[in-house]
Design a protein around this motif. Structure first.
Motif, PDB file in Angstrom:
ATOM      1  N   LEU A   1      14.182 -13.186   7.752  1.00  0.00           N
ATOM      2  CA  LEU A   1      14.505 -14.526   7.334  1.00  0.00           C
ATOM      3  C   LEU A   1      14.936 -15.499   8.553  1.00  0.00           C
ATOM      4  O   LEU A   1      15.422 -14.955   9.623  1.00  0.00           O
ATOM      5  CB  LEU A   1      15.735 -14.296   6.613  1.00  0.00           C
ATOM      6  N   TYR A   2      14.580 -16.840   8.565  1.00  0.00           N
ATOM      7  CA  TYR A   2      14.706 -17.665   9.528  1.00  0.00           C
ATOM      8  C   TYR A   2      16.069 -18.483   8.937  1.00  0.00           C
ATOM      9  O   TYR A   2      15.836 -18.873   7.722  1.00  0.00           O
ATOM     10  CB  TYR A   2      13.573 -18.537   9.736  1.00  0.00           C
ATOM     11  N   ASN A   3      16.524 -19.514   9.942  1.00  0.00           N
ATOM     12  CA  ASN A   3      17.428 -20.180   9.584  1.00  0.00           C
ATOM     13  C   ASN A   3      16.777 -21.710   9.356  1.00  0.00           C
ATOM     14  O   ASN A   3      15.460 -21.825   9.260  1.00  0.00           O
ATOM     15  CB  ASN A   3      18.411 -20.480  10.749  1.00  0.00           C
ATOM     16  N   GLN A   4      17.444 -22.637   9.131  1.00  0.00           N
ATOM     17  CA  GLN A   4      17.033 -24.064   8.610  1.00  0.00           C
ATOM     18  C   GLN A   4      16.243 -24.532   9.764  1.00  0.00           C
ATOM     19  O   GLN A   4      15.312 -25.541   9.793  1.00  0.00           O
ATOM     20  CB  GLN A   4      18.092 -25.298   8.447  1.00  0.00           C
ATOM     21  N   ASN A   5      16.619 -24.136  11.097  1.00  0.00           N
ATOM     22  CA  ASN A   5      16.070 -24.752  12.275  1.00  0.00           C
ATOM     23  C   ASN A   5      14.778 -23.923  12.697  1.00  0.00           C
ATOM     24  O   ASN A   5      14.130 -24.157  13.661  1.00  0.00           O
ATOM     25  CB  ASN A   5      16.902 -24.823  13.533  1.00  0.00           C
ATOM     26  N   GLY A   6      14.274 -22.875  11.851  1.00  0.00           N
ATOM     27  CA  GLY A   6      13.354 -22.134  12.001  1.00  0.00           C
ATOM     28  C   GLY A   6      13.450 -20.961  13.182  1.00  0.00           C
ATOM     29  O   GLY A   6      12.613 -20.347  13.695  1.00  0.00           O
TER      30      GLY A   6
ATOM     31  N   HIS B   1      18.019 -13.056  10.458  1.00  0.00           N
ATOM     32  CA  HIS B   1      18.147 -11.651  10.471  1.00  0.00           C
ATOM     33  C   HIS B   1      16.973 -10.906   9.738  1.00  0.00           C
ATOM     34  O   HIS B   1      15.892 -11.466   9.183  1.00  0.00           O
ATOM     35  CB  HIS B   1      19.266 -11.209   9.584  1.00  0.00           C
ATOM     36  N   LYS B   2      16.722  -9.660  10.416  1.00  0.00           N
ATOM     37  CA  LYS B   2      15.725  -8.678   9.597  1.00  0.00           C
ATOM     38  C   LYS B   2      16.291  -7.510   8.775  1.00  0.00           C
ATOM     39  O   LYS B   2      17.485  -7.218   9.534  1.00  0.00           O
ATOM     40  CB  LYS B   2      14.757  -8.093  10.821  1.00  0.00           C
ATOM     41  N   VAL B   3      15.829  -7.287   7.867  1.00  0.00           N
ATOM     42  CA  VAL B   3      16.266  -5.969   7.191  1.00  0.00           C
ATOM     43  C   VAL B   3      15.000  -5.055   6.846  1.00  0.00           C
ATOM     44  O   VAL B   3      14.116  -5.369   6.725  1.00  0.00           O
ATOM     45  CB  VAL B   3      17.086  -6.376   5.879  1.00  0.00           C
ATOM     46  N   PHE B   4      15.292  -4.124   7.087  1.00  0.00           N
ATOM     47  CA  PHE B   4      14.658  -2.582   6.695  1.00  0.00           C
ATOM     48  C   PHE B   4      15.398  -1.942   5.783  1.00  0.00           C
ATOM     49  O   PHE B   4      16.514  -1.569   6.012  1.00  0.00           O
ATOM     50  CB  PHE B   4      13.976  -1.987   8.011  1.00  0.00           C
TER      51      PHE B   4
ATOM     52  N   LYS C   1      18.937  -1.237   7.338  1.00  0.00           N
ATOM     53  CA  LYS C   1      18.960  -1.649   8.688  1.00  0.00           C
ATOM     54  C   LYS C   1      18.930  -2.878   8.930  1.00  0.00           C
ATOM     55  O   LYS C   1      17.685  -3.471   9.007  1.00  0.00           O
ATOM     56  CB  LYS C   1      17.912  -0.618   9.690  1.00  0.00           C
ATOM     57  N   TYR C   2      20.012  -3.648   9.320  1.00  0.00           N
ATOM     58  CA  TYR C   2      20.092  -4.956   9.494  1.00  0.00           C
ATOM     59  C   TYR C   2      20.204  -5.407  10.905  1.00  0.00           C
ATOM     60  O   TYR C   2      20.812  -4.988  11.609  1.00  0.00           O
ATOM     61  CB  TYR C   2      21.108  -5.770   8.685  1.00  0.00           C
ATOM     62  N   THR C   3      19.074  -6.337  11.253  1.00  0.00           N
ATOM     63  CA  THR C   3      19.239  -6.848  12.726  1.00  0.00           C
ATOM     64  C   THR C   3      19.592  -8.417  12.482  1.00  0.00           C
ATOM     65  O   THR C   3      18.859  -9.169  11.979  1.00  0.00           O
ATOM     66  CB  THR C   3      17.718  -6.773  13.435  1.00  0.00           C
ATOM     67  N   LEU C   4      21.037  -8.683  12.944  1.00  0.00           N
ATOM     68  CA  LEU C   4      21.498  -9.984  12.961  1.00  0.00           C
ATOM     69  C   LEU C   4      21.484 -10.857  14.468  1.00  0.00           C
ATOM     70  O   LEU C   4      21.720 -10.246  15.394  1.00  0.00           O
ATOM     71  CB  LEU C   4      22.996  -9.737  12.678  1.00  0.00           C
ATOM     72  N   TYR C   5      20.937 -11.827  14.357  1.00  0.00           N
ATOM     73  CA  TYR C   5      20.878 -12.694  15.473  1.00  0.00           C
ATOM     74  C   TYR C   5      21.700 -13.950  15.614  1.00  0.00           C
ATOM     75  O   TYR C   5      21.916 -14.585  14.513  1.00  0.00           O
ATOM     76  CB  TYR C   5      19.271 -13.253  15.647  1.00  0.00           C
ATOM     77  N   THR C   6      22.295 -13.916  16.657  1.00  0.00           N
ATOM     78  CA  THR C   6      23.289 -15.097  16.850  1.00  0.00           C
ATOM     79  C   THR C   6      22.608 -16.131  17.904  1.00  0.00           C
ATOM     80  O   THR C   6      21.816 -15.688  18.410  1.00  0.00           O
ATOM     81  CB  THR C   6      24.673 -14.842  17.433  1.00  0.00           C
ATOM     82  N   GLU C   7      23.029 -17.237  17.784  1.00  0.00           N
ATOM     83  CA  GLU C   7      22.841 -18.442  18.771  1.00  0.00           C
ATOM     84  C   GLU C   7      23.127 -18.087  20.062  1.00  0.00           C
ATOM     85  O   GLU C   7      22.432 -18.342  21.187  1.00  0.00           O
ATOM     86  CB  GLU C   7      23.183 -19.580  18.440  1.00  0.00           C
ATOM     87  N   ASN C   8      24.263 -17.561  20.388  1.00  0.00           N
ATOM     88  CA  ASN C   8      24.964 -17.486  21.689  1.00  0.00           C
ATOM     89  C   ASN C   8      24.638 -15.954  22.355  1.00  0.00           C
ATOM     90  O   ASN C   8      24.875 -15.811  23.482  1.00  0.00           O
ATOM     91  CB  ASN C   8      26.462 -17.476  21.717  1.00  0.00           C
ATOM     92  N   ALA C   9      24.009 -15.031  21.691  1.00  0.00           N
ATOM     93  CA  ALA C   9      23.670 -13.617  22.176  1.00  0.00           C
ATOM     94  C   ALA C   9      22.018 -13.749  22.244  1.00  0.00           C
ATOM     95  O   ALA C   9      21.245 -14.103  21.667  1.00  0.00           O
ATOM     96  CB  ALA C   9      24.068 -12.770  21.009  1.00  0.00           C
ATOM     97  N   SER C  10      21.846 -13.192  23.629  1.00  0.00           N
ATOM     98  CA  SER C  10      20.422 -12.746  23.884  1.00  0.00           C
ATOM     99  C   SER C  10      19.785 -11.761  23.125  1.00  0.00           C
ATOM    100  O   SER C  10      18.352 -11.732  22.980  1.00  0.00           O
ATOM    101  CB  SER C  10      20.363 -12.720  25.229  1.00  0.00           C
ATOM    102  N   SER C  11      20.560 -10.891  22.912  1.00  0.00           N
ATOM    103  CA  SER C  11      20.293  -9.573  22.204  1.00  0.00           C
ATOM    104  C   SER C  11      21.088  -9.641  20.735  1.00  0.00           C
ATOM    105  O   SER C  11      22.058  -9.952  20.702  1.00  0.00           O
ATOM    106  CB  SER C  11      20.568  -8.358  22.844  1.00  0.00           C
ATOM    107  N   PRO C  12      20.259  -9.031  19.737  1.00  0.00           N
ATOM    108  CA  PRO C  12      20.983  -8.933  18.485  1.00  0.00           C
ATOM    109  C   PRO C  12      21.969  -7.857  18.115  1.00  0.00           C
ATOM    110  O   PRO C  12      22.084  -6.856  18.991  1.00  0.00           O
ATOM    111  CB  PRO C  12      19.826  -8.895  17.435  1.00  0.00           C
ATOM    112  N   TRP C  13      22.389  -7.847  16.952  1.00  0.00           N
ATOM    113  CA  TRP C  13      23.406  -6.742  16.621  1.00  0.00           C
ATOM    114  C   TRP C  13      22.682  -6.067  15.548  1.00  0.00           C
ATOM    115  O   TRP C  13      21.923  -6.438  14.602  1.00  0.00           O
ATOM    116  CB  TRP C  13      24.624  -7.464  15.820  1.00  0.00           C
ATOM    117  N   VAL C  14      22.598  -4.640  15.631  1.00  0.00           N
ATOM    118  CA  VAL C  14      21.986  -3.685  14.596  1.00  0.00           C
ATOM    119  C   VAL C  14      23.016  -3.100  13.967  1.00  0.00           C
ATOM    120  O   VAL C  14      23.854  -2.352  14.237  1.00  0.00           O
ATOM    121  CB  VAL C  14      21.146  -2.739  15.203  1.00  0.00           C
ATOM    122  N   VAL C  15      22.810  -3.195  12.531  1.00  0.00           N
ATOM    123  CA  VAL C  15      23.916  -2.649  11.525  1.00  0.00           C
ATOM    124  C   VAL C  15      23.139  -1.713  10.505  1.00  0.00           C
ATOM    125  O   VAL C  15      22.240  -2.066  10.072  1.00  0.00           O
ATOM    126  CB  VAL C  15      24.565  -3.835  10.644  1.00  0.00           C
ATOM    127  N   THR C  16      23.691  -0.424  10.324  1.00  0.00           N
ATOM    128  CA  THR C  16      22.770   0.541   9.653  1.00  0.00           C
ATOM    129  C   THR C  16      24.094   1.049   8.665  1.00  0.00           C
ATOM    130  O   THR C  16      25.209   1.061   9.084  1.00  0.00           O
ATOM    131  CB  THR C  16      22.248   1.698  10.382  1.00  0.00           C
TER     132      THR C  16
END
Length: 192
Positions: A57-62, A66-69, A88-103
């Motif tokens: 999924l992408y935000n309004q700015n493209g 986040h991704k989900v498996f 398994k969720y991969t959450l992306y933030t604007e301020n982080a160069s790498s995401p958070w992975v939630v399982t």
């Protein structure tokens, strides 16, 4: 014979016929109830199921939001939620160069915005130099739009030189702000 050409017998039969009609008119005028049983049962059945599903999924700015498996997914349209097994969720933030992975073992997504994860929830920061490396608990709720996480369950927060135990916490992944609801213990081990 009577004045209008009716005798008593004809008048009695006519009166009985009219009385019988008056008794059945409410039954004839009554609307038939809709069959609710089938629609209630349909709500309890998933609209569709999927196995080994990956969604991006992408935000309004493209930008990537986040991704989900999930090993399996069941979508309930009428009830407004999606059930996941082994998400398994991969959450992306604007301020982080790498995401958070939630399982977790299971999860429920409401309105593509709020997810509740249960059983062996593990959150891992993919950025190596951040303050928090990982978080583990048995329950967490994540707002996918605001990147807010909350839990009222025992939580373990690991960093490179410390371990924090708390009963519940609030966190904002964008700002990297963490609030312990009921702090239990912190162990600090500086490296030599």
């Amino acid at each position: 014979m009577s004045l209008f050409g009716f005798n008593r017998l004809g008048l009695s039969i006519s009166a009985l016929f009219i009385l019988a009609m008056l008794m059945y008119i409410p039954t004839w005028m009554e609307e038939q109830p809709e069959a609710l049983g089938s629609s209630e049962n349909d709500a309890l059945k998933p609209a569709y199921k999927a196995k080994n599903l990956t969604t991006t999924l992408y935000n309004q700015n493209g930008e990537l939001n986040h991704k989900v498996f999930a090993e399996s997914m069941e979508h309930y349209d009428q009830l407004g939620f999606v059930l996941f097994q082994q998400p398994k969720y991969t959450l992306y933030t604007e301020n982080a160069s790498s995401p958070w992975v939630v399982t977790a073992k299971e999860g429920t997504l409401y309105n593509n915005e709020l997810i509740q994860l249960e059983s062996d929830v593990y959150i891992e920061n993919q950025t190596s130099d951040d303050f928090v490396k990982s978080i583990s608990t048995q329950y967490i709720q994540i707002n996918l739009e605001t990147k807010q996480m909350t839990s009222d369950q025992p939580v373990e927060i690991l960093g490179s030189q410390y371990v924090i135990l708390s009963n519940g916490f609030n966190a904002n992944l964008r700002t990297q702000e963490y609030e312990l609801l009921n702090h239990v213990q912190t162990t600090y081990s500086p490296s030599n």
